[in-house]
Design an enzyme around this catalytic site. Structure first.
Site, PDB file in Angstrom:
ATOM      1  N   GLY A  46      46.066  94.615 -12.376  1.00 14.24           N
ATOM      2  CA  GLY A  46      46.379  95.597 -14.008  1.00 14.24           C
ATOM      3  C   GLY A  46      45.282  95.974 -14.648  1.00 14.24           C
ATOM      4  O   GLY A  46      44.530  95.701 -14.484  1.00 14.24           O
ATOM      5  N   GLN A  51      41.218  99.430 -22.178  1.00 11.34           N
ATOM      6  CA  GLN A  51      40.083  98.587 -20.976  1.00 11.34           C
ATOM      7  C   GLN A  51      39.565 100.093 -20.244  1.00 11.34           C
ATOM      8  O   GLN A  51      38.637 100.097 -20.405  1.00 11.34           O
ATOM      9  CB  GLN A  51      40.492  97.773 -20.371  1.00 11.34           C
ATOM     10  N   CYS A  91      40.479  88.947 -15.410  1.00  9.39           N
ATOM     11  CA  CYS A  91      40.758  90.539 -16.071  1.00  9.39           C
ATOM     12  C   CYS A  91      39.174  91.383 -15.948  1.00  9.39           C
ATOM     13  O   CYS A  91      38.582  90.408 -15.514  1.00  9.39           O
ATOM     14  CB  CYS A  91      41.232  89.898 -17.888  1.00  9.39           C
ATOM     15  N   LEU A  92      39.649  92.213 -15.800  1.00  8.61           N
ATOM     16  CA  LEU A  92      38.464  93.333 -14.708  1.00  8.61           C
ATOM     17  C   LEU A  92      37.642  93.731 -16.406  1.00  8.61           C
ATOM     18  O   LEU A  92      36.659  93.766 -15.482  1.00  8.61           O
ATOM     19  CB  LEU A  92      39.177  94.633 -14.732  1.00  8.61           C
ATOM     20  N   HIS A 133      50.255  89.629 -20.468  1.00 10.61           N
ATOM     21  CA  HIS A 133      48.730  89.853 -20.171  1.00 10.61           C
ATOM     22  C   HIS A 133      47.758  91.422 -20.710  1.00 10.61           C
ATOM     23  O   HIS A 133      47.208  91.218 -21.663  1.00 10.61           O
ATOM     24  CB  HIS A 133      47.361  89.688 -18.753  1.00 10.61           C
ATOM     25  N   GLU A 134      48.718  92.644 -20.199  1.00  9.26           N
ATOM     26  CA  GLU A 134      48.325  94.018 -20.012  1.00  9.26           C
ATOM     27  C   GLU A 134      48.753  94.391 -21.596  1.00  9.26           C
ATOM     28  O   GLU A 134      47.882  94.960 -22.048  1.00  9.26           O
ATOM     29  CB  GLU A 134      49.139  94.461 -19.241  1.00  9.26           C
ATOM     30  N   HIS A 137      46.074  93.098 -23.722  1.00 10.24           N
ATOM     31  CA  HIS A 137      45.310  94.465 -24.418  1.00 10.24           C
ATOM     32  C   HIS A 137      45.811  95.388 -24.665  1.00 10.24           C
ATOM     33  O   HIS A 137      44.521  96.034 -26.580  1.00 10.24           O
ATOM     34  CB  HIS A 137      45.211  95.283 -22.636  1.00 10.24           C
TER      35      HIS A 137
HETATM   36 NI    NI Z   1      42.816  92.235 -18.955  1.00  9.44          NI
END
Ligand code: NI
Length: 170
Positions: A46, A51, A91-92, A133-134, A137
């Site tokens: 995701g 991000q 998370c990236l 989660h997204e 962000h």
């Molecule tokens: Ni993330």
């Protein structure tokens, strides 16, 4: 298509609030294609526009094993949620760290798809976690915010040190 640079915690740009998309035009379609390419390359399941330093309410995801089922959520809204569940999240933007986070077990979400068509979706398990989660962000929130101050500070210090040792071009 282009691969975009993913911001890493504690970059303050991850705290910016993303704004609703007014029209799903060519620039949004390009953003979606670039975000998918960036997510698959990372690799991740995701990615939110925040991000990659774009303050628009756009999320891409692919939870399939073969990575051939991209999902796009533009202007996502959680209409309803139920229950609570704990799961490990990564998370990236927080590379290398996986921690347990408690979230709603089930959500119903409305959004626009990649063509600008509205849809609704009921989600449980990993999809529910991923959507929450997204969306966080897009609101400038990270999964580390749910951890204790001690744990969060430890992660922040390690990532700051790593950024000093391995500067990235961005
Ligand atoms: Ni993330």
């Amino acid at each position: 298509m282009a691969r975009l640079t993913i911001l890493h915690y504690p970059d303050s740009r991850l705290r910016k609030l993303a704004l609703p998309v007014e029209t799903v035009d060519t620039s949004i379609r390009t953003l979606i294609a670039d975000m998918l390419e960036t997510m698959y390359a990372a690799p991740g399941i995701g990615l939110a526009a925040t991000q990659v330093n774009v303050q628009k309410r756009v999320i891409v995801m692919d939870l399939s094993d073969r990575k051939d089922q991209p999902q796009v959520f533009i202007n996502p809204t959680i209409l309803e949620h139920q229950g609570e569940a704990e799961g490990d999240e990564g998370c990236l933007s927080v590379p290398g760290y996986y921690e347990t986070v408690r979230r709603a077990e089930w959500v119903r979400v409305s959004a626009l798809d990649g063509e600008g068509e509205p849809f609704e979706l009921a989600a449980g398990s990993l999809l529910a976690v991923c959507i929450q989660h997204e969306i966080d962000h897009l609101d400038g929130k990270l999964f580390v915010d749910y951890l204790s101050t001690l744990k969060r500070d430890r992660i922040r210090k390690k990532l700051e040190k790593q950024a000093r040792l391995e500067p990235r071009v961005s």
